[in-house]
Each structure stands twice: as structure tokens, then as C-alpha cells.
Design a protein around this motif. Structure first.
Motif, PDB file in Angstrom:
ATOM      1  N   ARG A 190     111.043  10.686  62.069  1.00  0.00           N
ATOM      2  CA  ARG A 190     110.541   9.321  62.002  1.00  0.00           C
ATOM      3  C   ARG A 190     111.609   8.428  62.623  1.00  0.00           C
ATOM      4  NH1 ARG A 190     110.017  11.220  56.939  1.00  0.00           N
ATOM      5  NH2 ARG A 190     111.688   9.851  56.203  1.00  0.00           N
ATOM      6  N   ILE A 191     111.188   7.427  63.366  1.00  0.00           N
ATOM      7  CA  ILE A 191     112.171   6.567  64.014  1.00  0.00           C
ATOM      8  C   ILE A 191     112.026   5.128  63.545  1.00  0.00           C
ATOM      9  CG2 ILE A 191     112.194   8.063  66.050  1.00  0.00           C
ATOM     10  CD1 ILE A 191     110.789   5.771  67.562  1.00  0.00           C
ATOM     11  N   GLU A 192     113.138   4.415  63.652  1.00  0.00           N
ATOM     12  CA  GLU A 192     113.187   2.989  63.324  1.00  0.00           C
ATOM     13  C   GLU A 192     113.877   2.288  64.493  1.00  0.00           C
ATOM     14  OE1 GLU A 192     115.688   0.011  60.349  1.00  0.00           O
ATOM     15  OE2 GLU A 192     115.500   2.144  59.845  1.00  0.00           O
ATOM     16  N   TRP A 193     113.133   1.432  65.193  1.00  0.00           N
ATOM     17  CA  TRP A 193     113.706   0.685  66.305  1.00  0.00           C
ATOM     18  C   TRP A 193     114.708  -0.325  65.775  1.00  0.00           C
ATOM     19  CZ3 TRP A 193     112.585   2.386  71.082  1.00  0.00           C
ATOM     20  CH2 TRP A 193     111.415   3.126  71.258  1.00  0.00           C
ATOM     21  N   LEU A 194     115.829  -0.477  66.469  1.00  0.00           N
ATOM     22  CA  LEU A 194     116.866  -1.421  66.062  1.00  0.00           C
ATOM     23  C   LEU A 194     116.740  -2.684  66.918  1.00  0.00           C
ATOM     24  CD1 LEU A 194     119.865   1.067  65.663  1.00  0.00           C
ATOM     25  CD2 LEU A 194     118.284   0.216  63.913  1.00  0.00           C
ATOM     26  N   THR A 195     116.456  -3.789  66.285  1.00  0.00           N
ATOM     27  CA  THR A 195     116.134  -5.017  67.022  1.00  0.00           C
ATOM     28  C   THR A 195     117.126  -6.152  66.776  1.00  0.00           C
ATOM     29  OG1 THR A 195     114.663  -5.704  65.223  1.00  0.00           O
ATOM     30  CG2 THR A 195     113.671  -4.465  67.042  1.00  0.00           C
TER      31      THR A 195
ATOM     32  N   ALA B 133     104.950   4.688  65.205  1.00  0.00           N
ATOM     33  CA  ALA B 133     106.273   4.277  65.659  1.00  0.00           C
ATOM     34  C   ALA B 133     106.193   3.226  66.757  1.00  0.00           C
ATOM     35  CB  ALA B 133     107.047   5.492  66.171  1.00  0.00           C
TER      36      ALA B 133
ATOM     37  N   PHE C 211     117.377   3.183  68.636  1.00  0.00           N
ATOM     38  CA  PHE C 211     116.720   3.439  67.362  1.00  0.00           C
ATOM     39  C   PHE C 211     117.525   4.456  66.564  1.00  0.00           C
ATOM     40  CE2 PHE C 211     114.809   6.291  70.528  1.00  0.00           C
ATOM     41  CZ  PHE C 211     114.911   7.541  69.918  1.00  0.00           C
TER      42      PHE C 211
ATOM     43  N   LYS D  87     121.047  10.680  59.504  1.00  0.00           N
ATOM     44  CA  LYS D  87     120.304   9.597  60.150  1.00  0.00           C
ATOM     45  C   LYS D  87     120.942   9.411  61.518  1.00  0.00           C
ATOM     46  CE  LYS D  87     118.123   5.184  59.036  1.00  0.00           C
ATOM     47  NZ  LYS D  87     118.066   4.053  58.067  1.00  0.00           N
TER      48      LYS D  87
ATOM     49  N   ARG E 131     115.284  10.022  61.464  1.00  0.00           N
ATOM     50  CA  ARG E 131     115.545  10.871  60.303  1.00  0.00           C
ATOM     51  C   ARG E 131     114.343  11.769  60.081  1.00  0.00           C
ATOM     52  NH1 ARG E 131     117.331   8.058  54.859  1.00  0.00           N
ATOM     53  NH2 ARG E 131     119.409   8.413  55.697  1.00  0.00           N
TER      54      ARG E 131
ATOM     55  N   ASP F  56     104.867  -4.847  70.018  1.00  0.00           N
ATOM     56  CA  ASP F  56     106.289  -4.524  70.087  1.00  0.00           C
ATOM     57  C   ASP F  56     106.904  -4.991  71.404  1.00  0.00           C
ATOM     58  OD1 ASP F  56     106.102  -3.436  67.625  1.00  0.00           O
ATOM     59  OD2 ASP F  56     106.382  -1.354  68.229  1.00  0.00           O
TER      60      ASP F  56
END
Length: 289
Positions: free
Chosen positions: A119-124, A83, A133, A143, A136, A88
Motif C-alpha cells: 500500500r502506498i501513501e503519496w507525500l505531499t 492509490a 511516496f 515502511k 508498506r 490528484d
């Protein structure tokens, strides 16, 4: 594990920090130096440090040590979960003194969520006001959008100015919470992490923080209802304030509260709320070895 910090930021970063006057150095550089001094052979001569064997010592945890180790464990958690990557933007911000506090707490929130099984998803996307982020986990359709904000205090965590008197510090989180509620969550459950960054006050309950207007004037104090729901699904309030203690011994446990509104716009599913809360409660407990 503490070496994860300097290895992630790079050897040249530490060298540049070592060349600066102490007043201009990054908090992580100062904490690393304190950690190295505690672990060095001469550390056995320091107050409270006990030699356990050849090259092995034990000691009560200091504020600097816990601040460093929790940061290192969060970085390790995120690297291990794929992650976080060396290039980054959040790591670049982490290494900059004036942006350290915000980046540090975003990593805290992300590590808590990852250790809860997500699990994470960074928002860019900078064209919109998005949270940090989304998260889920397997087995859940939700989500979750997550935002993290830490209250700045002069003279602490790289902030300029003189450190405030501990007896006069107020929570004052309303502006941070209002800013968090302006983020676009796209109809997802929304969890907001807010850190008070105050000296530990174990004698204060959450109700006392919330009910004292000049100390706990949070943005959700208005009456909500089914017709006027709250725009968040949960607020995680933390006070991970080991850095206030420096070289003094501290209790490893932090302070934390979990606020779930009766009338959210989008509810956080119960199993997700339970998982996140358990992970929050475990924060500050580090693995052995």
C-alpha cells in the motif's frame, strides 16, 4: 484498458489536444491516436495487422502501443488499489506536456510497488524535500521511502528540442541520483528508481553502463564502508524505452537492474527486496483481455 488514460484525464483534455498542431500535442494524445488507428477497421490493411474475427485484430506490439498500454495498466493498477484519485495532483501533471515525463515515471514506480503487494501513501508536504511516496505491506515492519526520476531527452516524452542521435546518447544519471539523495527519508529504507530513457541496447550489460565514466557516472561511485555507508537501500535502474520506436514493432521486455549496496545507512529487508525485484522484472507484461 487503454481508455483508462483518456477517461482519467477527461474528454475535454483529449478535445483540446486534438485541436493542437501535431508538434505541440501531448505524447499520450499521439499514442492514443496511433492505438485507435491500429484498432480501426482500416487497421486490417496496415502492415503486420491480422484480422482474427469480426472487429478483432492482432498485431506485433509497436513502441507507441506499448508506451500507451503500460501507462494505462499503471493507472488502472493504482486506481484499483485506491492509490490514485481523479483529482490528484500527479494526474494533473500527467496531462501537462512539460510535466508528463516526471509524473509518468512516478506512476510507473508506484504501480510496480503496488503490484509487489504494498500500500502506498503519496507525500505531499512541500515544506520539506520528501520522496514521492512511502510503501508498506502486511507482514513487514518496514515502511519504505521511494523516489522516482527519469532522464530527460530532447524531443522525447514531451521534452522540447530535436531528438538526439541514438548512437550518441549517454546515460548521465549522476545529477538525478544526487538530487534523489537529497530527499529526507526519516530513517526509512530508501529505494530510488532511475530510468535511463535511452534507445534499447541489449548488448550492454549493467557493468558496462556503470564502468564507463562518461556514460554511467552515477552518484554512488565512491567507495562505501561501514564507516561511510551509502544513503540508499536500493537503486532500481530501468530503461523502459518503447517510445523511442514509435510505430515500429518492438520487444515487450524492458531493461532493468537492481543495485543493493553492501553498506547502506538503512538496509532493505531481504523479503522486501525480493518482492520489489520480481515486480520490476515483470514490468511490461500486460494481462490478457
Amino acid at each position: 484498458m487503454a481508455t483508462a488514460v483518456t477517461e482519467t484525464l477527461g474528454a475535454d483534455w483529449k478535445q483540446k489536444q486534438d485541436a493542437l498542431p501535431e508538434a505541440e500535442r501531448h505524447p499520450l494524445a499521439l499514442w492514443t491516436d496511433a492505438w485507435d488507428a491500429m484498432r480501426a477497421d482500416e487497421g486490417a490493411k496496415m502492415s503486420g495487422v491480422r484480422k482474427e474475427g469480426e472487429g478483432q485484430y492482432s498485431a506485433e506490439a509497436t513502441g507507441d502501443a506499448l508506451a500507451l498500454l503500460t501507462t494505462a495498466y499503471d493507472i488502472y493498477t493504482l486506481l484499483n488499489a485506491m492509490a490514485l484519485r481523479g483529482g490528484d495532483a500527479i494526474l494533473k501533471r500527467l496531462g501537462q506536456r512539460d510535466q508528463f515525463q516526471g509524473a509518468r515515471y512516478e506512476l510507473t514506480a508506484a504501480a510496480i510497488i503496488v503490484r509487489a503487494g504494498y500500500r502506498i501513501e503519496w507525500l505531499t508536504d512541500t515544506s520539506r524535500k520528501l520522496p514521492e511516496f512511502v510503501a508498506r505491506r502486511d507482514g513487514s515492519a518496514a515502511k519504505i521511502a521511494v523516489e522516482a526520476k527519469s532522464r530527460p531527452r530532447a524531443g522525447l516524452l514531451g521534452q522540447p528540442g530535436d531528438r538526439p542521435d541514438e548512437e550518441t546518447v549517454k546515460a548521465d544519471l549522476s545529477r538525478l541520483h544526487r538530487d534523489a539523495l537529497e530527499k529526507e527519508t526519516d530513517g526509512r529504507p530508501y529505494v530510488v528508481f532511475l530510468d535511463l530513457n535511452m534507445p534499447p541496447r541489449q548488448d550492454r550489460t549493467f557493468e558496462q553502463w556503470l564502468e564507463t565514466p562518461h556514460e554511467g557516472a552515477f552518484a554512488w561511485r565512491g567507495e562505501s564502508s561501514a564507516a561511510n555507508p551509502d544513503p540508499f537501500s536500493a537503486v532500481v535502474l530501468t530503461n523502459y524505452s518503447w517510445h523511442w520506436h514509435g510505430e515500429e514493432a518492438v520487444d515487450a521486455g524492458g531493461q532493468h537492474w537492481f543495485v543493493v549496496p553492501f553498506y547502506p545507512v538503512v538496509a532493505l529487508p531481504g523479503p522486501d527486496a525480493d518482492r520489489i525485484w520480481e515486480s520490476v522484472r515483470a514490468y511490461g507484461t500486460l494481462p490478457e483481455g
